[in-house]
Design an enzyme around this catalytic site. Structure first.
Site, mmCIF file in Angstrom:
data_model
loop_
_atom_site.group_PDB
_atom_site.id
_atom_site.type_symbol
_atom_site.label_atom_id
_atom_site.label_comp_id
_atom_site.label_asym_id
_atom_site.label_seq_id
_atom_site.Cartn_x
_atom_site.Cartn_y
_atom_site.Cartn_z
ATOM 1 N N LYS A 196 16.137 65.341 88.699
ATOM 2 C CA LYS A 196 17.160 64.297 88.821
ATOM 3 C C LYS A 196 17.813 64.065 87.464
ATOM 4 O O LYS A 196 17.203 63.520 86.541
ATOM 5 C CB LYS A 196 16.575 62.977 89.321
ATOM 6 C CG LYS A 196 17.711 62.033 89.729
ATOM 7 C CD LYS A 196 17.367 60.580 89.703
ATOM 8 C CE LYS A 196 17.435 59.932 88.359
ATOM 9 N NZ LYS A 196 18.787 59.834 87.774
ATOM 10 N N SER A 250 13.632 55.982 78.462
ATOM 11 C CA SER A 250 13.187 54.802 77.712
ATOM 12 C C SER A 250 11.710 54.500 77.990
ATOM 13 O O SER A 250 11.179 54.827 79.058
ATOM 14 C CB SER A 250 14.036 53.597 78.099
ATOM 15 O OG SER A 250 13.913 53.367 79.487
ATOM 16 N N GLU A 252 10.526 51.613 78.518
ATOM 17 C CA GLU A 252 10.505 50.645 79.620
ATOM 18 C C GLU A 252 10.443 51.360 80.982
ATOM 19 O O GLU A 252 9.604 51.039 81.830
ATOM 20 C CB GLU A 252 11.815 49.864 79.494
ATOM 21 C CG GLU A 252 11.960 48.661 80.315
ATOM 22 C CD GLU A 252 13.418 48.158 80.206
ATOM 23 O OE1 GLU A 252 14.172 48.604 79.313
ATOM 24 O OE2 GLU A 252 13.772 47.349 81.053
ATOM 25 N N GLU A 271 8.213 61.549 77.729
ATOM 26 C CA GLU A 271 8.780 61.645 76.374
ATOM 27 C C GLU A 271 9.712 60.449 76.253
ATOM 28 O O GLU A 271 10.740 60.392 76.914
ATOM 29 C CB GLU A 271 9.511 62.982 76.220
ATOM 30 C CG GLU A 271 9.694 63.388 74.781
ATOM 31 C CD GLU A 271 11.088 63.090 74.298
ATOM 32 O OE1 GLU A 271 11.254 62.017 73.677
ATOM 33 O OE2 GLU A 271 11.987 63.901 74.532
ATOM 34 N N CYS A 305 16.214 60.163 70.647
ATOM 35 C CA CYS A 305 14.942 59.446 70.618
ATOM 36 C C CYS A 305 14.288 59.603 69.244
ATOM 37 O O CYS A 305 13.474 58.790 68.844
ATOM 38 C CB CYS A 305 14.033 59.917 71.733
ATOM 39 S SG CYS A 305 13.961 61.688 71.852
ATOM 40 N N GLU A 402 14.317 49.938 69.677
ATOM 41 C CA GLU A 402 15.145 51.145 69.663
ATOM 42 C C GLU A 402 16.584 50.766 70.039
ATOM 43 O O GLU A 402 16.827 50.251 71.125
ATOM 44 C CB GLU A 402 14.595 52.154 70.672
ATOM 45 C CG GLU A 402 15.371 53.450 70.656
ATOM 46 C CD GLU A 402 14.781 54.498 71.594
ATOM 47 O OE1 GLU A 402 14.480 54.158 72.749
ATOM 48 O OE2 GLU A 402 14.644 55.655 71.162
HETATM 49 P P1 ADP Z 1 18.522 54.757 79.267
HETATM 50 O O1 ADP Z 1 18.024 53.350 79.196
HETATM 51 O O2 ADP Z 1 18.667 55.369 77.942
HETATM 52 O O3 ADP Z 1 19.677 54.956 80.217
HETATM 53 P P2 ADP Z 1 16.539 55.346 81.158
HETATM 54 O O4 ADP Z 1 15.129 55.424 80.781
HETATM 55 O O5 ADP Z 1 17.037 54.122 81.862
HETATM 56 O O6 ADP Z 1 17.343 55.599 79.869
HETATM 57 O O7 ADP Z 1 16.984 56.582 82.028
HETATM 58 C C1 ADP Z 1 16.438 57.859 81.918
HETATM 59 C C2 ADP Z 1 16.354 58.476 83.290
HETATM 60 O O8 ADP Z 1 15.492 57.671 84.090
HETATM 61 C C3 ADP Z 1 17.674 58.533 84.064
HETATM 62 O O9 ADP Z 1 17.714 59.734 84.816
HETATM 63 C C4 ADP Z 1 17.581 57.344 84.982
HETATM 64 O O10 ADP Z 1 18.349 57.491 86.166
HETATM 65 C C5 ADP Z 1 16.113 57.339 85.310
HETATM 66 N N1 ADP Z 1 15.580 56.045 85.760
HETATM 67 C C6 ADP Z 1 16.004 54.799 85.451
HETATM 68 N N2 ADP Z 1 15.275 53.872 86.086
HETATM 69 C C7 ADP Z 1 14.356 54.522 86.834
HETATM 70 C C8 ADP Z 1 13.305 54.126 87.701
HETATM 71 N N3 ADP Z 1 13.047 52.859 87.962
HETATM 72 N N4 ADP Z 1 12.551 55.096 88.273
HETATM 73 C C9 ADP Z 1 12.787 56.396 88.023
HETATM 74 N N5 ADP Z 1 13.771 56.835 87.225
HETATM 75 C C10 ADP Z 1 14.546 55.923 86.621
#
Ligand code: ADP
Length: 498
Positions: A196, A250, A252, A271, A305, A402
């Site tokens: 994805k 991230s 989070e 990562e 990152c 960050e």
């Molecule tokens: P950023 O905050 O830099 O956009 P994210 O960690 O939110 O980075 O996003 C990284 C990837 O994780 C993207 O492909 C995003 O669609 C996906 N993503 C975001 N939220 C979720 C979630 N709750 N579960 C799975 N994948 C997620």
């Protein structure tokens, strides 16, 4: 901001690719989302709609996982010789190579990054990643193991088998590189994949999917489902028939992935974020350390990152180094990434621009001073000034969190012991750098830093052969090198009485 050049002529394949709504790759076919929904991706340099993309959701993920499961258990893939997998990976690398310019332009239009860097970093790295892992497909070995059980003779050995169906979720900062870092080792190991891409930047992964099929990978081995994190991403992370989830993004969201993976205890590798310390000692070669420190933070608009976002400089050279880094920003050609002279582009999205500006405001409120920059750049695109902050305190948000933008906090230090303590005072531990001419000090400091990568007199040097990943809340597991193959394989012990 200089935007003097007329827009260059785009590669014809790029205009063709952007002219049609993009579908998802599922079981070897290009299909629309089950819901029929689509979403838009934007050109960060202008804020205009770039393309329309199928919006994958739970049902599409479920169909893709079923296709990946079928391809893992039946058909040509499980029967394929390692040498044939190797040849497919190498062919895929060659196909990307044949479409270099197209990938570079598409990446720049979707992400915003300067095409100068897409051409010399993103596309070549993706190609080399597939070539490197093509070599590994024939070299994944087990061991023979001596057995000490009395009373009989045994012959025991281990096999490294593919972990199975792998879900891979990638971010928007290096879309093509991230897709290749994820796909190449998984395919070399014999896994099947549901990938994805990030909703902000799905295009190069989708174009890569076309080349995957052209290379001749069997249907269902690689499925690419664009969609949002909370829907498609969450469904993939939680899916009960996914054996392993590999995530880059991230910290989070990394924690949400861990929670989602709990149901079937799928393997997890992560990562995640960083707040990397970049340390300049007084005996450093400043002609290298100053531009190196500027590149450490401003490369990719700070959306790395590994970004060297905490610049620690010995107090005796603090003003000189800070001034040098600030001056370097004045030489940047800031503009649309598609202009070949641009070396600092827009951030990926309006949301990211707002986020970074929120940190700039928080820094100013808490008493940090911008030596240079400090604001967004007005206009249609998502531009932010390259910013150097001083007068920062360890508890400030701009020092602790960050930012993922072109913002560095500069902090003076007195002794090597003190700076190691400062550097390690973070929940993250992804990367770090040390600039010094003293070889002992360099390695002593490298040993003290709690980080997955330490660069000495350089920054952001990556190699397919060099493991990369984080200590602490920067992640679990390693990308690249032999290390990543362990994450895509299970060890089977076979013990025979002879
Ligand atoms: P950023 O905050 O830099 O956009 P994210 O960690 O939110 O980075 O996003 C990284 C990837 O994780 C993207 O492909 C995003 O669609 C996906 N993503 C975001 N939220 C979720 C979630 N709750 N579960 C799975 N994948 C997620």
């Amino acid at each position: 901001m200089a935007t003097t050049l007329a827009p260059p002529q785009l590669d014809k394949n790029v205009t063709d690719f952007l002219s049609k709504p993009r579908k998802m790759l599922l079981g070897g076919k290009w299909v629309e989302a089950a819901s029929g929904k689509t979403f838009e991706t934007y050109n960060p340099a202008t804020g205009e709609v770039l393309a329309r993309v199928a919006a994958g959701d739970r049902e599409d993920i479920d169909r893709a996982v079923k296709a990946a499961r079928r391809a893992f258990e039946e058909g040509p893939w499980p029967e394929m010789l390692p040498a044939e997998r190797s040849r497919l990976l190498y062919k895929l690398a060659d196909l990307i190579d044949q479409h270099r310019e197209e990938f570079a332009e598409l990446e720049t239009l979707d992400n915003g990054k300067p095409v100068f860097f897409s051409r010399i970093v993103d596309v070549p790295t993706a190609i080399e990643t597939f070539r490197y892992f093509s070599g590994w497909a024939t070299k994944i070995e087990g061991n023979t193991v001596p057995i000490s059980m009395p009373g009989a003779k045994y012959f025991a050995y281990t096999l490294r088998e593919p972990v199975g169906v792998v879900g891979q979720i990638i971010p928007w900062n290096f879309p093509l590189i991230m897709a290749s870092w994820k796909l190449a080792p998984a395919l070399a190991a014999g896994c099947t994949v549901v990938l994805k891409p990030a909703e902000q930047t799905p295009l190069t992964a989708l174009r890569l999917g076309e080349l995957v099929m052209e290379a001749g990978f069997p249907d269902g081995v690689v499925n690419i489902i664009p969609g949002f994190g909370e829907t498609a991403g969450a469904a993939l992370a939680a899916h009960p028939d996914v054996d392993k989830i590999a995530f880059t993004g991230s910290t989070e969201v990394g924690k949400l992935i861990v929670d989602a993976a709990r149901g079937n205890l799928k393997k997890v590798s992560l990562e995640l974020g960083g707040k990397s310390p970049n340390i300049v000692f007084p005996d450093a070669d400043l002609d290298a350390a100053i531009p190196g420190s500027a590149a450490a933070i401003f490369f990719n608009q700070g959306q790395c990152c590994t970004a060297g976002s905490r610049l620690f400089v010995h107090k005796s050279i603090f003003d000189k180094v800070v001034d040098g880094v600030a001056q370097a920003t004045k030489t940047f050609h800031i503009g649309p990434g598609i202009d070949p002279t641009t070396n600092l582009g827009p951030l990926v999205s309006k949301e990211q621009q707002d986020r970074v500006c929120g940190y700039l405001e928080s820094g100013a409120r808490e008493g940090a001073k911008a030596v240079v920059g400090g604001h967004k750049i007005a206009g249609g695109g998502y531009f932010v000034e390259p910013t150097v902050l001083v007068d920062v305190k360890p508890q400030m948000k701009v020092v602790r969190e960050e930012i993922f933008g072109p913002v560095v906090t500069a902090i003076p230090f007195s002794t090597p012991e003190e700076v190691a303590t400062f550097a390690n005072d973070s929940i993250y531990g992804l990367a770090a750098a040390v600039w010094t001419r003293d070889i002992s000090k360099a390695h002593r400091t490298a040993a003290k830093l709690r980080a997955g990568t330490v660069w000495i007199n350089c920054y952001n040097v990556f190699d397919s052969a060099l493991p990369f990943g984080g200590y602490k809340q920067s992640g679990w597991g390693r990308e690249s090198g032999h290390a990543v193959l362990e994450l895509y394989t299970e060890v089977k012990s076979v013990c025979a009485q002879i």
